[in-house]
Design a protein around this motif. Structure first.
Motif, PDB file in Angstrom:
ATOM      1  N   VAL A 181      -0.838   9.237   0.497  1.00 12.41           N
ATOM      2  CA  VAL A 181      -0.855   7.749   0.785  1.00 12.41           C
ATOM      3  C   VAL A 181      -1.902   7.339   2.076  1.00 12.41           C
ATOM      4  O   VAL A 181      -2.793   6.640   1.710  1.00 12.41           O
ATOM      5  N   THR A 182      -1.724   7.964   2.873  1.00 10.64           N
ATOM      6  CA  THR A 182      -2.652   7.987   4.053  1.00 10.64           C
ATOM      7  C   THR A 182      -4.123   8.327   3.902  1.00 10.64           C
ATOM      8  O   THR A 182      -5.151   7.754   4.303  1.00 10.64           O
TER       9      THR A 182
ATOM     10  N   GLU B 249      -0.422  -4.484   3.723  1.00  5.03           N
ATOM     11  CA  GLU B 249       0.774  -3.807   3.878  1.00  5.03           C
ATOM     12  C   GLU B 249       1.955  -4.380   5.011  1.00  5.03           C
ATOM     13  O   GLU B 249       1.631  -4.864   6.017  1.00  5.03           O
TER      14      GLU B 249
ATOM     15  N   LEU C 165       0.888  -1.125   0.035  1.00  4.56           N
ATOM     16  CA  LEU C 165       0.215  -0.037   0.004  1.00  4.56           C
ATOM     17  C   LEU C 165       0.914   1.279  -0.087  1.00  4.56           C
ATOM     18  O   LEU C 165       0.853   2.054   0.691  1.00  4.56           O
TER      19      LEU C 165
ATOM     20  N   PRO D 129       1.432   2.058   6.526  1.00 10.80           N
ATOM     21  CA  PRO D 129       1.163   2.970   5.293  1.00 10.80           C
ATOM     22  C   PRO D 129       2.220   3.953   5.564  1.00 10.80           C
ATOM     23  O   PRO D 129       2.377   4.675   6.625  1.00 10.80           O
TER      24      PRO D 129
ATOM     25  N   TRP E 122      -7.853   2.670  -3.082  1.00 11.84           N
ATOM     26  CA  TRP E 122      -8.838   3.514  -3.004  1.00 11.84           C
ATOM     27  C   TRP E 122      -9.902   3.406  -4.366  1.00 11.84           C
ATOM     28  O   TRP E 122     -11.080   3.463  -4.228  1.00 11.84           O
TER      29      TRP E 122
ATOM     30  N   VAL F 167      -8.126  -3.341   5.435  1.00  8.44           N
ATOM     31  CA  VAL F 167      -6.571  -2.942   5.549  1.00  8.44           C
ATOM     32  C   VAL F 167      -6.026  -3.974   6.392  1.00  8.44           C
ATOM     33  O   VAL F 167      -6.322  -3.782   7.775  1.00  8.44           O
TER      34      VAL F 167
ATOM     35  N   THR G 299      -2.404  -4.155   7.987  1.00  9.70           N
ATOM     36  CA  THR G 299      -0.926  -3.560   8.408  1.00  9.70           C
ATOM     37  C   THR G 299      -0.125  -4.650   8.908  1.00  9.70           C
ATOM     38  O   THR G 299      -0.250  -5.595   9.492  1.00  9.70           O
TER      39      THR G 299
ATOM     40  N   SER H 279      -1.602   2.165  -2.636  1.00  6.44           N
ATOM     41  CA  SER H 279      -2.677   2.903  -1.959  1.00  6.44           C
ATOM     42  C   SER H 279      -3.843   3.508  -2.885  1.00  6.44           C
ATOM     43  O   SER H 279      -5.028   3.284  -2.528  1.00  6.44           O
TER      44      SER H 279
ATOM     45  N   GLY I 294      -6.483  -4.761   1.331  1.00  8.53           N
ATOM     46  CA  GLY I 294      -5.081  -4.135   1.143  1.00  8.53           C
ATOM     47  C   GLY I 294      -4.262  -4.727   2.228  1.00  8.53           C
ATOM     48  O   GLY I 294      -4.579  -4.944   3.606  1.00  8.53           O
TER      49      GLY I 294
ATOM     50  N   ILE J 108      -5.664   5.555   1.491  1.00  9.99           N
ATOM     51  CA  ILE J 108      -6.064   4.302   2.600  1.00  9.99           C
ATOM     52  C   ILE J 108      -7.501   4.801   3.343  1.00  9.99           C
ATOM     53  O   ILE J 108      -8.174   3.778   3.342  1.00  9.99           O
TER      54      ILE J 108
END
Length: 398
Positions: free
Chosen positions: A151-152, A32, A10, A36, A19, A165, A167, A15, A30, A155
């Motif tokens: 990016v954030t 990661e 991501l 992220p 989206w 998501v 992580t 990312s 997603g 996401i």
């Protein structure tokens, strides 16, 4: 099935693909490996340049236009300021190959631009110390992208649309079956209809041999300087810049943190064994060349590097991305290998990846990014007859 689509990695492209996919289905997940926009990814370094004028493939221009529109959509959807629209300068010898090739592509695409003479540059942008035969091409649609924020925000927007998501979940293997794609992390596995691999410098280990041979992880470093007068280097007064000669090349961005100006040597990506082995500290030679170039180009900057860092990215041999299906059964989609220049088009490439991976739309005119351009008859033979030579046999063609 655990969902219609998984996006592995991501970062800049992943990312945005997540989206965009979340606007088409709530059955997207997603993955990661860390968090992220973590500090070791190609997203690092606060900012990236956006521009509509460039040298190279004319077919890139529609993607740039779509990317610009999508950056605006992401800002509107999330309330975040992501693209600072400050314009951009490309500076070089008036009759040299750099300016000539820029103008050829700009005119072929009918891209908005303005040619500035040395005298006009000195009047409008006195921060630059110009050579006698300099000129510049001004791009009114250029700007600065805030990478971490982008990016954030993407996401968060995907999660708001119903995406899941995970992580701190590195993917160990990807196995394609007749019915779907099984991905594993440690002792946990999931099955999805299709998968997008977008893990940047970490993608190579998940590739078939013909793509491993066409890619290389490289270390890209960035540097920042303090200005004698930071007010002269704000986005309102100091557009982004790319400056290139035979012996000197540098690009950079205005002050976005109130203190530092990004000014970095261009084209200095050096091979590194893996994405995890990138040296963060600059060498003496890198420091010397960077400070000498800043001394020549910018008398308004104090020629001492106040901040530097280095990041991995995956480069292809032709410097064009890998965007498309990897296998004959069309379940594993590749979105990586952006060769140090992908962030400006992250929204556009993410849009293409999401729509194609979910089989909502196919795009034409993208032969220059399709992975199959690197496939050889020998690679086909190996993948069809012997999976044993593949580091990740699950990616063998079927």
């Amino acid at each position: 099935m655990d969902g219609k689509l998984a996006v592995i990695g991501l970062g800049s492209i992943g990312s945005m693909a997540l989206w965009q996919a979340s606007n088409l289905t709530d059955s997207v997940t997603g993955f990661e490996a860390q968090s992220p926009a973590h500090g070791r990814s190609a997203v690092g370094g606060d900012t990236r340049l956006f521009r509509m004028i460039y040298r190279g493939v004319p077919d890139l221009y529609p993607i740039l236009g779509r990317s610009r529109d999508l950056w605006g959509e992401l800002e509107a959807e999330t309330g975040q300021d992501i693209l600072i629209r400050c314009g951009g300068l490309s500076i070089g010898t008036a009759d040299g190959p750099y300016i000539r090739s820029l103008l050829e592509t700009a005119r072929a695409n009918r891209a908005a631009h303005e040619i500035l003479s040395r005298e006009e540059m000195a009047e409008r942008y006195p921060q630059h110390n110009l050579r006698p035969d300099d000129c510049a091409v001004y791009d009114p649609n250029a700007g600065v992208l805030r990478t971490d924020r982008a990016v954030t925000a993407a996401i968060a927007a995907a999660e708001a649309n119903g995406a899941t998501v995970h992580t701190n979940t590195p993917i160990d293997s990807i196995t394609e079956t007749e019915d779907g794609v099984v991905i594993t992390s440690g002792d946990t596995s999931w099955t999805f209809e299709n998968v997008i691999v977008s893990s940047g410098g970490w993608s190579q280990r998940l590739m078939p041999n013909y793509l491993k041979a066409a890619t290389q992880t490289k270390r890209v470093f960035l540097t920042w300087f303090v200005a004698h007068d930071a007010a002269q280097f704000t986005p309102e007064k100091f557009p982004t810049f790319n400056r290139m000669y035979e012996d000197r090349s540098m690009y950079g961005a205005p002050v976005v943190d109130g203190v530092t100006v990004k000014a970095t040597l261009d084209g200095r990506g050096a091979p590194t064994p893996t994405a995890d082995s990138v040296p963060r500290d600059l060498t003496d030679a890198e420091i010397a060349e960077t400070t000498e170039t800043v001394q020549e180009f910018f008398p308004g900057l104090i020629p001492n590097i106040v901040r530097s860092d280095a990041f991995p990215d995956l480069y292809t041999t032709d410097r064009n991305p890998l965007l498309g299906w990897l296998s004959e059964s069309r379940r594993i989609y590749c979105a990586t290998g952006f060769s140090g220049g992908g962030f400006k088009n992250a929204t556009g490439y993410g849009h293409i990846a999401a729509y194609e991976a979910l089989r909502k739309q196919s795009f034409t005119g993208l032969e220059f990014v399709r992975p199959e351009r690197f496939r050889t008859s020998q690679a086909k033979s190996v993948s069809q007859h012997s999976n044993s030579n593949l580091a990740n046999p699950q990616y063998a063609e079927t």
